[in-house]
Design a protein around this motif. Structure first.
Motif, PDB file in Angstrom:
ATOM      1  N   SER A 251       0.674  -1.276  -0.147  1.00  0.00           N
ATOM      2  CA  SER A 251       0.054  -0.112  -0.144  1.00  0.00           C
ATOM      3  C   SER A 251       0.902   1.218  -0.009  1.00  0.00           C
ATOM      4  N   VAL A 252       2.081   0.962   0.046  1.00  0.00           N
ATOM      5  CA  VAL A 252       3.109   2.221   0.013  1.00  0.00           C
ATOM      6  C   VAL A 252       3.326   2.754  -1.355  1.00  0.00           C
ATOM      7  N   CYS A 253       3.914   3.998  -1.453  1.00  0.00           N
ATOM      8  CA  CYS A 253       4.346   4.547  -2.738  1.00  0.00           C
ATOM      9  C   CYS A 253       5.649   4.022  -3.379  1.00  0.00           C
ATOM     10  N   ASN A 254       6.457   3.125  -2.522  1.00  0.00           N
ATOM     11  CA  ASN A 254       7.621   2.807  -3.066  1.00  0.00           C
ATOM     12  C   ASN A 254       7.267   1.399  -3.545  1.00  0.00           C
ATOM     13  N   ALA A 255       6.340   0.821  -3.490  1.00  0.00           N
ATOM     14  CA  ALA A 255       6.072  -0.684  -3.776  1.00  0.00           C
ATOM     15  C   ALA A 255       6.492  -0.828  -5.363  1.00  0.00           C
ATOM     16  N   LEU A 256       6.866  -2.020  -5.955  1.00  0.00           N
ATOM     17  CA  LEU A 256       7.093  -2.167  -7.156  1.00  0.00           C
ATOM     18  C   LEU A 256       5.894  -2.362  -7.848  1.00  0.00           C
ATOM     19  N   ASP A 257       5.516  -1.775  -9.042  1.00  0.00           N
ATOM     20  CA  ASP A 257       4.501  -1.962 -10.041  1.00  0.00           C
ATOM     21  C   ASP A 257       4.526  -2.568 -11.384  1.00  0.00           C
ATOM     22  N   CYS A 258       5.870  -2.649 -11.687  1.00  0.00           N
ATOM     23  CA  CYS A 258       5.968  -3.052 -13.372  1.00  0.00           C
ATOM     24  C   CYS A 258       7.592  -3.656 -13.266  1.00  0.00           C
ATOM     25  N   LEU A 259       7.796  -5.077 -13.784  1.00  0.00           N
ATOM     26  CA  LEU A 259       8.900  -5.557 -13.836  1.00  0.00           C
ATOM     27  C   LEU A 259       9.122  -5.492 -15.493  1.00  0.00           C
ATOM     28  N   PHE A 284      -0.128  -9.616 -14.341  1.00  0.00           N
ATOM     29  CA  PHE A 284      -0.565  -8.672 -15.859  1.00  0.00           C
ATOM     30  C   PHE A 284       0.658  -8.710 -16.728  1.00  0.00           C
ATOM     31  N   VAL A 285       0.728  -9.827 -17.619  1.00  0.00           N
ATOM     32  CA  VAL A 285       1.984  -9.952 -18.387  1.00  0.00           C
ATOM     33  C   VAL A 285       1.919  -9.748 -19.970  1.00  0.00           C
ATOM     34  N   ALA A 305      -1.702  -8.800 -20.170  1.00  0.00           N
ATOM     35  CA  ALA A 305      -1.637  -7.495 -19.876  1.00  0.00           C
ATOM     36  C   ALA A 305      -2.336  -6.580 -20.973  1.00  0.00           C
ATOM     37  N   GLU A 306      -3.254  -5.452 -20.474  1.00  0.00           N
ATOM     38  CA  GLU A 306      -3.910  -4.721 -21.298  1.00  0.00           C
ATOM     39  C   GLU A 306      -3.021  -3.342 -21.164  1.00  0.00           C
ATOM     40  N   PRO A 307      -3.263  -2.362 -22.055  1.00  0.00           N
ATOM     41  CA  PRO A 307      -2.468  -1.110 -22.145  1.00  0.00           C
ATOM     42  C   PRO A 307      -2.475  -0.580 -20.612  1.00  0.00           C
ATOM     43  N   GLU A 308      -3.646  -0.429 -20.128  1.00  0.00           N
ATOM     44  CA  GLU A 308      -3.893   0.371 -18.851  1.00  0.00           C
ATOM     45  C   GLU A 308      -3.031  -0.491 -17.739  1.00  0.00           C
ATOM     46  N   HIS A 309      -2.770  -1.478 -17.863  1.00  0.00           N
ATOM     47  CA  HIS A 309      -1.750  -2.153 -16.621  1.00  0.00           C
ATOM     48  C   HIS A 309      -0.244  -1.622 -16.541  1.00  0.00           C
ATOM     49  N   PHE A 310       0.137  -0.797 -17.662  1.00  0.00           N
ATOM     50  CA  PHE A 310       1.401  -0.232 -17.820  1.00  0.00           C
ATOM     51  C   PHE A 310       1.207   1.148 -17.320  1.00  0.00           C
TER      52      PHE A 310
END
Length: 419
Positions: A251-259, A284-285, A305-310
């Motif tokens: 829930s924090v802002c430094n958590a990874l969103d995209c590898l 979402f790959v 993955a859909e475009p909105e996931h990036f």
């Protein structure tokens, strides 16, 4: 429109309190230490009020974890306040000194910003953090918390006020506005009373404050965080870094969103994602990644993955994966989708690391380390008032120095300027 005048009493008292905060460092530190001890002593009281807030929120809401206080979290908050007390104050620091040919002596000296307004959502820890940092730097804190955390915030501010009263300090140095939305609008328009506003919360909140405030704003942006697993990455390091960045606290802002993973390392993706499976991370790959792990990852947790996931800040056990062919493509992807918060590369190639660190435009850029370290306490700042993603005045974790400005002190001996 709500008139600022309806809240003038709050703002007037806060500004007046600021004129009385020119305290000796030893007094400031003693008060902060007492606040830390009072937080621990009042843990049960604070947790009881926090539970009232929790009872009104769905546990599946991404804000729930940010809202939740525990005895351990209160102890950690108290430790941060103690750390702030131990730090040297930046106030009075001479940034530059010069004696001009005419004999005028000039000094550029650090001073408080003045009255600092902070608008935040379901984050009761912010109440303690903002007070500690503002009080240490001689600033008044005007706090506008969200209704989601109102019971918690009022319990915390009452603990702070009890300590201030004990030391004969004006309690308006830490002012908590009513939780009602009208107070937010009044604060946004309080240009004559408030020197700077700092929003902490969702991108929607930040955008609203930036677009509507008449008071100067320091943005603390959302974190859309990427890690690039390079062609030359060490697998064991990568597995640990990716797992920690994603799952330590979602829930924090430094958590990874995209590898971002180099195409030549897709063979390692099964091992990387198997560790994420320990926490049931939903993925979402892209097509190439999907082909590699579709038979190794549970179908209910794996999606194309859909475009909105990036470009999404998930704030949940969710993560996107994108295959790239080289460093250039990774840099392009980050430039397109980054919120300029925290970005990382995992690599053993010195040239790639140097290029990544130099070219990525973000407040914090990492090589071979978890993005979870983007935190004021972890950076040795004691605590933080937010992570600034803008470039004027402050960037990254905002600690004591970032809550100061400066003024010029000019000493003369009768000098006058020619007509």
């Amino acid at each position: 429109m709500i008139e600022t005048a309806n809240y003038t009493a709050y703002f007037d008292k806060a500004r007046l309190a600021g004129r009385k905060l020119n305290l000796a460092p030893a007094v400031i530190n003693a008060i902060l230490e007492d606040v830390a001890l009072a937080a621990i002593a009042n843990t049960d009281r604070i947790l009881a009020e926090n539970q009232k807030d929790l009872d009104r929120m769905n546990p599946s809401d991404p804000k729930y974890d940010r809202l939740k206080l525990t005895a351990e979290r209160i102890q950690a908050i108290a430790n941060d306040i103690m750390d702030v007390a131990r730090l040297d104050s930046p106030l009075g620091k001479v940034l530059m000194e010069d004696t001009r040919p005419n004999g005028l002596n000039l000094k550029k000296v650090r001073v408080p910003l003045g009255v600092v307004g902070v608008i935040y959502e379901a984050r009761p820890n912010v109440t303690f953090d903002v007070f500690a940092l503002c009080f240490k730097t001689g600033n008044v804190a005007i706090l506008k918390g969200g209704s989601d955390a109102d019971y918690s915030n009022r319990a915390i501010i009452s603990v702070i006020h009890e300590v201030l009263l004990k030391h004969n300090i004006d309690v308006n140095a830490a002012t908590l506005l009513p939780a009602e939305r009208e107070a937010t609008e009044a604060l946004l328009n309080a240009r004559e009373y408030v020197d700077v506003l700092i929003p902490r919360g969702s991108q929607g909140l930040i955008n609203f404050v930036r677009n509507n405030s008449k008071v100067p704003v320091i943005e603390t942006g959302a974190g859309i965080v990427h890690i690039f697993f390079d062609e030359f990455a060490d697998l064991d390091k990568g597995i640990g870094i990716i797992f920690n960045s994603k799952t330590r606290r979602v829930s924090v802002c430094n958590a990874l969103d995209c590898l971002l993973i180099h195409k030549s390392r897709l063979g390692d993706l099964e091992k990387i994602t198997s560790r994420l499976l320990d926490k049931d991370v939903e993925l979402f790959v892209d097509e190439e990644s999907f082909k590699v792990i579709e038979n190794h990852y549970p179908v209910h947790l794996l999606h194309k993955a859909e475009p909105e996931h990036f470009g999404t800040e998930f704030l949940a056990m969710k993560m996107a994966i994108k295959t790239v062919t080289n460093l250039e493509e990774a840099l392009d992807h980050i430039a397109q989708y980054s919120s300029k918060h925290s970005e990382a590369i995992i690599s053993e190639n010195a040239n790639n690391i140097e290029r990544f660190l130099n070219e990525v435009d973000a407040a914090a850029v990492y090589a071979n380390a978890s993005t979870a370290f983007t935190d004021g306490a972890q950076f040795g700042l004691g605590a933080e008032i937010g992570i600034s993603t803008q470039k004027l005045h402050a960037r990254g974790p905002m600690g004591l120095e970032e809550l100061t400005s400066y003024k010029w002190i000019v000493n003369g001996n009768g000098q006058t300027r020619d007509h």
